[in-house]
Design an enzyme around this catalytic site. Structure first.
Site, PDB file in Angstrom:
ATOM      1  CG  HIS A   1      -1.708   1.240   1.429  1.00 53.99           C
ATOM      2  ND1 HIS A   1      -3.005   1.403   0.987  1.00 53.99           N
ATOM      3  CD2 HIS A   1      -1.370   2.410   2.015  1.00 53.99           C
ATOM      4  CE1 HIS A   1      -3.423   2.613   1.296  1.00 53.99           C
ATOM      5  NE2 HIS A   1      -2.447   3.248   1.931  1.00 53.99           N
ATOM      6  CD  GLU A   2       1.945   3.497   3.740  1.00 52.76           C
ATOM      7  OE1 GLU A   2       2.142   4.575   3.160  1.00 52.76           O
ATOM      8  OE2 GLU A   2       0.958   3.306   4.473  1.00 52.76           O
TER       9      GLU A   2
HETATM   10 ZN   LIG Z   1      -2.369   5.328   2.227  1.00 57.63          ZN
END
Ligand SMILES: [Zn+2]
Length: 275
Positions: A140-141
């Site tokens: 996600h990051e």
């Molecule tokens: Zn985020």
């Protein structure tokens, strides 16, 4: 989930003006406004990353750090391979990947700066629980950086010329509040890059979607993603936390979409073999 379907979820709101500054996010093809140079932002990020390394207490848990680096390496390679095989320019071409583990149990967070500078706070490890959970967070990051969300945001703030971030720092606003709540020393520094300010709803959704694709391509079990978010939601009841815990979109909405995407992504983006 195909592109069109994703776009119907997130829509597109930018690029009404300054047409030649428009580009699209990888895979989702959402239109983006980018007038701030990526190279400049990456250089700025790298300098701030060095300061973060000096200010925060780095973990001595080399075993955990190695696990983070290993997951990161797999994600790095899979992203480059995917874009290579798809005959598209690798959006991580200019990245100089780096990983740190910050020893701070109070912070349940992780981030990836423009250019691939990554930090995981030890507090989030209680939520990630296992390798697949950690890969979900990192995917996600990394997706925020791959989709150049900070470049996009910096470009927008140039146009709007609001300066709200600076005002916030000097007036003891929300960021200082986060600083007090989390005990992070580097909130001011990170906010210069917008890392402590929540990404907008479209960007969060895009990072969820792309992050799952990257984790799946890297061979991780993305069925863990929804479980991770359930754990987050439970822990996060009534409290506000930076970035990863940010409430855009709301936890329930997020979990619903992640559930809808999971099986399709597993089928459409199976583990990629590196050539
Ligand atoms: Zn985020």
């Amino acid at each position: 989930m195909n592109r069109r379907k994703f776009l119907s979820y997130v829509g597109c709101g930018c690029c009404g003006f300054i047409l030649n500054s428009c580009s699209t996010a990888p895979i989702t093809e959402r239109k983006q406004l980018k007038i701030v140079s990526e190279a400049k932002l990456n250089a700025q990020a790298a300098a701030i990353y060095e300061k973060v390394k000096n200010k925060e207490k780095l973990s001595k848990d080399t075993k955990k750090l190695n696990e983070i680096k290993e997951i990161g390496k797999r994600i790095e390679n899979s992203i480059s391979e995917y874009f290579y095989q798809s005959n598209m320019e690798d959006p991580t071409k200019y990245f100089e990947w780096e990983y740190i583990l910050i020893d701070n149990k109070k912070v349940r967070n992780a981030w990836c700066m423009p250019g691939g500078k990554i930090a995981v706070y030890s507090g989030i490890l209680d939520v990630t629980k296992n390798e697949n959970g950690l890969a979900a967070v990192m995917g996600h990051e990394v997706a925020h950086a791959v989709a150049k969300h900070s470049v996009e945001r910096a470009s927008r703030s140039v146009i709007l010329n609001t300066g709200t971030q600076l005002i916030d720092i000097f007036s003891g606003g929300a960021l200082s509040q986060i600083n007090r709540n989390t005990g992070m020393n580097t909130v001011g520094l990170l906010s210069q890059l917008g890392i402590m300010n929540p990404f907008n709803r479209k960007q969060e959704s895009e990072a969820d979607y792309l992050g799952m694709i990257f984790s799946s391509l890297s061979g991780y079990d993305i069925r863990e993603t929804v479980k991770l978010w359930e754990r987050m939601k439970k822990l996060n009841k009534g409290k506000s936390q930076p970035e990863f815990m940010s409430t855009h979109p709301s936890a329930d909405n997020r979990i619903k979409k992640i559930n809808e995407w999971t099986n399709k992504i597993i089928l459409e983006y199976p583990p990629i073999s590196i050539s």
